[in-house]
Design an enzyme around this catalytic site. Structure first.
Site, mmCIF file in Angstrom:
data_model
loop_
_atom_site.group_PDB
_atom_site.id
_atom_site.type_symbol
_atom_site.label_atom_id
_atom_site.label_comp_id
_atom_site.label_asym_id
_atom_site.label_seq_id
_atom_site.Cartn_x
_atom_site.Cartn_y
_atom_site.Cartn_z
ATOM 1 N N HIS A 249 51.174 49.330 -20.127
ATOM 2 C CA HIS A 249 53.210 48.885 -21.001
ATOM 3 C C HIS A 249 53.182 50.435 -22.086
ATOM 4 O O HIS A 249 51.799 50.423 -21.918
ATOM 5 C CB HIS A 249 52.889 47.623 -21.615
ATOM 6 C CG HIS A 249 54.292 47.084 -21.639
ATOM 7 N ND1 HIS A 249 54.930 47.491 -22.697
ATOM 8 C CD2 HIS A 249 55.553 46.957 -21.121
ATOM 9 C CE1 HIS A 249 56.608 47.145 -23.081
ATOM 10 N NE2 HIS A 249 56.633 46.242 -21.920
ATOM 11 N N GLU A 308 56.000 41.755 -15.198
ATOM 12 C CA GLU A 308 56.403 41.943 -13.718
ATOM 13 C C GLU A 308 55.084 41.171 -13.426
ATOM 14 O O GLU A 308 56.046 40.198 -12.072
ATOM 15 C CB GLU A 308 56.329 42.959 -13.916
ATOM 16 C CG GLU A 308 57.598 44.264 -13.732
ATOM 17 C CD GLU A 308 59.230 43.578 -14.068
ATOM 18 O OE1 GLU A 308 59.528 42.520 -14.345
ATOM 19 O OE2 GLU A 308 60.053 44.444 -13.716
HETATM 20 N N1 ACO Z 1 48.493 51.604 -12.173
HETATM 21 C C1 ACO Z 1 47.270 52.734 -12.786
HETATM 22 N N2 ACO Z 1 47.446 53.587 -13.368
HETATM 23 C C2 ACO Z 1 47.812 53.333 -14.470
HETATM 24 C C3 ACO Z 1 49.376 51.851 -14.721
HETATM 25 C C4 ACO Z 1 49.332 51.239 -13.277
HETATM 26 N N3 ACO Z 1 49.979 49.914 -13.333
HETATM 27 N N4 ACO Z 1 49.623 52.227 -15.530
HETATM 28 C C5 ACO Z 1 49.268 53.325 -16.151
HETATM 29 N N5 ACO Z 1 48.201 54.156 -15.657
HETATM 30 C C6 ACO Z 1 48.204 54.911 -15.811
HETATM 31 C C7 ACO Z 1 48.719 56.447 -15.840
HETATM 32 O O1 ACO Z 1 48.453 57.226 -13.847
HETATM 33 C C8 ACO Z 1 48.406 57.143 -16.640
HETATM 34 O O2 ACO Z 1 46.916 57.484 -16.672
HETATM 35 P P1 ACO Z 1 46.550 59.349 -16.710
HETATM 36 O O3 ACO Z 1 46.615 59.343 -17.931
HETATM 37 O O4 ACO Z 1 45.199 59.422 -15.895
HETATM 38 O O5 ACO Z 1 47.519 60.357 -16.468
HETATM 39 C C9 ACO Z 1 47.609 55.962 -17.926
HETATM 40 O O6 ACO Z 1 47.421 55.174 -17.134
HETATM 41 C C10 ACO Z 1 48.423 56.065 -18.839
HETATM 42 O O7 ACO Z 1 49.643 55.961 -17.955
HETATM 43 P P2 ACO Z 1 50.764 56.405 -18.843
HETATM 44 O O8 ACO Z 1 51.969 56.883 -17.413
HETATM 45 O O9 ACO Z 1 51.605 57.241 -20.353
HETATM 46 O O10 ACO Z 1 52.109 54.666 -19.061
HETATM 47 P P3 ACO Z 1 53.341 54.613 -19.430
HETATM 48 O O11 ACO Z 1 53.671 53.929 -20.644
HETATM 49 O O12 ACO Z 1 54.083 56.018 -19.782
HETATM 50 O O13 ACO Z 1 53.972 53.761 -18.512
HETATM 51 C C11 ACO Z 1 54.800 52.024 -17.187
HETATM 52 C C12 ACO Z 1 54.097 52.151 -18.841
HETATM 53 C C13 ACO Z 1 55.332 52.593 -16.767
HETATM 54 C C14 ACO Z 1 54.808 50.515 -17.539
HETATM 55 C C15 ACO Z 1 53.057 51.997 -16.231
HETATM 56 O O14 ACO Z 1 52.482 51.151 -16.724
HETATM 57 C C16 ACO Z 1 53.584 51.845 -14.833
HETATM 58 O O15 ACO Z 1 54.137 52.630 -14.201
HETATM 59 N N6 ACO Z 1 53.072 50.529 -14.539
HETATM 60 C C17 ACO Z 1 53.208 50.013 -13.337
HETATM 61 C C18 ACO Z 1 54.257 49.557 -12.895
HETATM 62 C C19 ACO Z 1 54.827 48.518 -13.805
HETATM 63 O O16 ACO Z 1 54.750 47.085 -13.887
HETATM 64 N N7 ACO Z 1 56.186 48.347 -14.108
HETATM 65 C C20 ACO Z 1 56.842 47.422 -15.327
HETATM 66 C C21 ACO Z 1 57.477 47.278 -16.255
HETATM 67 S S1 ACO Z 1 57.605 46.494 -17.620
HETATM 68 C C22 ACO Z 1 58.827 46.217 -17.840
HETATM 69 O O17 ACO Z 1 58.989 47.478 -18.321
HETATM 70 C C23 ACO Z 1 59.800 45.386 -17.722
#
Ligand code: ACO
Length: 374
Positions: A249, A308
């Site tokens: 998140h 989610e």
């Molecule tokens: N699975 C694997 N790796 C992840 C995940 C995940 N679910 N979430 C973040 N990471 C990793 C990223 O790849 C990144 O790695 P890196 O630094 O090597 O590139 C690191 O963790 C940091 O991630 P960010 O991209 O900075 O996280 P951000 O805050 O931008 O993204 C998000 C948040 C979009 C929710 C992300 O965690 C994600 O894609 N989750 C999966 C999709 C999801 O569950 N969406 C629903 C969100 S809740 C809502 O909006 C109602």
């Protein structure tokens, strides 16, 4: 000027509506912690809470429930005879986008009620069409969540099912300046009207990084199949560079409190015989394995369960198909979009950030040589 990709460190609104405390893992809805309302309040009561002071004649929960019921009946009249053929092949959230565009713009309470009503009625209609069935007529005197389930399934919902959907709609009703709420506020700040703001919110919600994740959560559970296969499957997905849906998140650095609210609702439904305990057990095993894998790979970044993951399980248990999950999410979040849109119009300015130009500088000689466009 500073640039912040993703606006992560930017505060762009003052709000009385909700506080997302990412460090403490706490969500406050207008002075009430999520724990105090989820599973206890009906969605109509949360709407009354969020909308208080933003409309001239904002009613209390009971009066709002009656007005919302009448608005559902009115919303159904916006459906046309040829919609079933034209829209049932679209993903539900896209069909809903097309249908919601029919709601006339306005800034008053009737428009707000019409939008909340339409989101529920249209979602149920789209589900019926996709099953080859006609849409049903709303019941004005039914509670909103119960009527949504009846409209979708063609049979009355049990008390436990209606309570489960209420808990879901309340849990997702508002959540700070998330992407869809920000989109709604940007549109509202131009004076475009509530229907336009809600359509912007829905369009932003559609993406898998925001509201499109719960369907893929179930795909993941199906592909894993059994608790014993979880760790291997999840590690292979992470090796391929995939993100695990339902985890991580932007704001929470601890567990998303909404995940626990929905997990509680899921357990209550299971206790009432509304779902198979084995499915809950598989989900909990996958959750444990996913958290362990993410922790091992990203020790410096807390990646916890988000809203989610248990949304997927709860909506599945309520008999709602996974392709409709984003539309159902919108049926809850629409109340928050409307409150934020009203708050933005009341106190805010036009939202208009700046960009940094990183393209080429104009070449003076070339510009002189080029003929003027006709
Ligand atoms: N699975 C694997 N790796 C992840 C995940 C995940 N679910 N979430 C973040 N990471 C990793 C990223 O790849 C990144 O790695 P890196 O630094 O090597 O590139 C690191 O963790 C940091 O991630 P960010 O991209 O900075 O996280 P951000 O805050 O931008 O993204 C998000 C948040 C979009 C929710 C992300 O965690 C994600 O894609 N989750 C999966 C999709 C999801 O569950 N969406 C629903 C969100 S809740 C809502 O909006 C109602």
């Amino acid at each position: 000027m500073q640039m912040d990709d993703g606006l992560e460190g930017v505060v762009a609104a003052r709000t009385v509506l909700s506080e997302v405390d990412g460090a403490a893992g706490r969500l406050v809805l207008r002075g009430h912690s999520l724990d105090a309302v989820a599973g206890r309040w009906r969605y109509e009561q949360v709407l009354a809470l969020l909308w208080r002071g933003f409309f001239e004649d904002a009613p209390d929960g009971d009066a709002l429930a009656g007005a919302l019921g009448r608005a559902r009946v009115e919303a159904a009249s916006l459906l046309r005879a040829d919609d079933r053929e034209a829209l049932s092949a679209l993903p539900p959230v896209e069909a809903m986008r097309a249908l919601l565009a029919r709601v006339p713009d306005g800034d008053d309470l009737p428009t707000a009620l019409r939008l909340v009503a339409a989101t529920a009625v249209f979602t149920a209609a789209v589900l019926r069409w996709r099953a080859g069935l006609p849409a049903l007529a709303p019941q004005a005197d039914a509670p909103h969540a119960a009527d949504l389930l009846r409209l979708a399934h063609g049979a009355p919902a049990s008390a436990a099912q209606a309570a489960g959907l209420d808990a879901y709609l309340v849990t997702v009703a508002d959540h700070g300046l998330n992407a869809s709420t920000f989109a709604a506020r940007v549109v509202a700040s131009t004076g475009a009207g509530l229907a336009s703001a809600v359509l912007a919110g829905l369009s932003a919600l559609k993406g898998p990084l925001h509201g499109g994740a719960p369907g893929p959560v179930l795909d993941m559970l199906d592909a894993i199949g059994s608790a014993g296969a979880a760790a291997r499957w999840l590690d292979a997905a992470l090796d391929r560079g995939e993100r695990l849906m339902g985890f991580g998140h932007r704001i929470y650095r601890v567990r998303d409190p909404r995940a626990d609210a929905l997990k509680g609702a899921l357990h209550r439904l299971a206790e009432a015989g509304g779902m198979q305990p084995e499915r809950v057990a598989l989900a909990e095993a996958v959750e444990r394995a996913a958290l362990a894998s993410l922790q091992a790979r990203k020790p410096g970044r807390v990646l916890e369960t988000n809203v989610e993951f248990y949304t997927a399980l709860l909506l599945e248990a309520l008999g709602l198909p996974r392709e409709a999950f984003t539309a159902i999410f919108a049926a809850g979040r629409v109340g928050g979009w409307i409150a934020h849109a009203r708050e933005q119009v009341r106190g805010g300015r036009l939202i208009r950030p700046q960009s940094v130009y990183v393209g080429p500088a104009p070449d003076a000689r070339q510009e002189c040589a080029e003929p003027l466009p006709a």
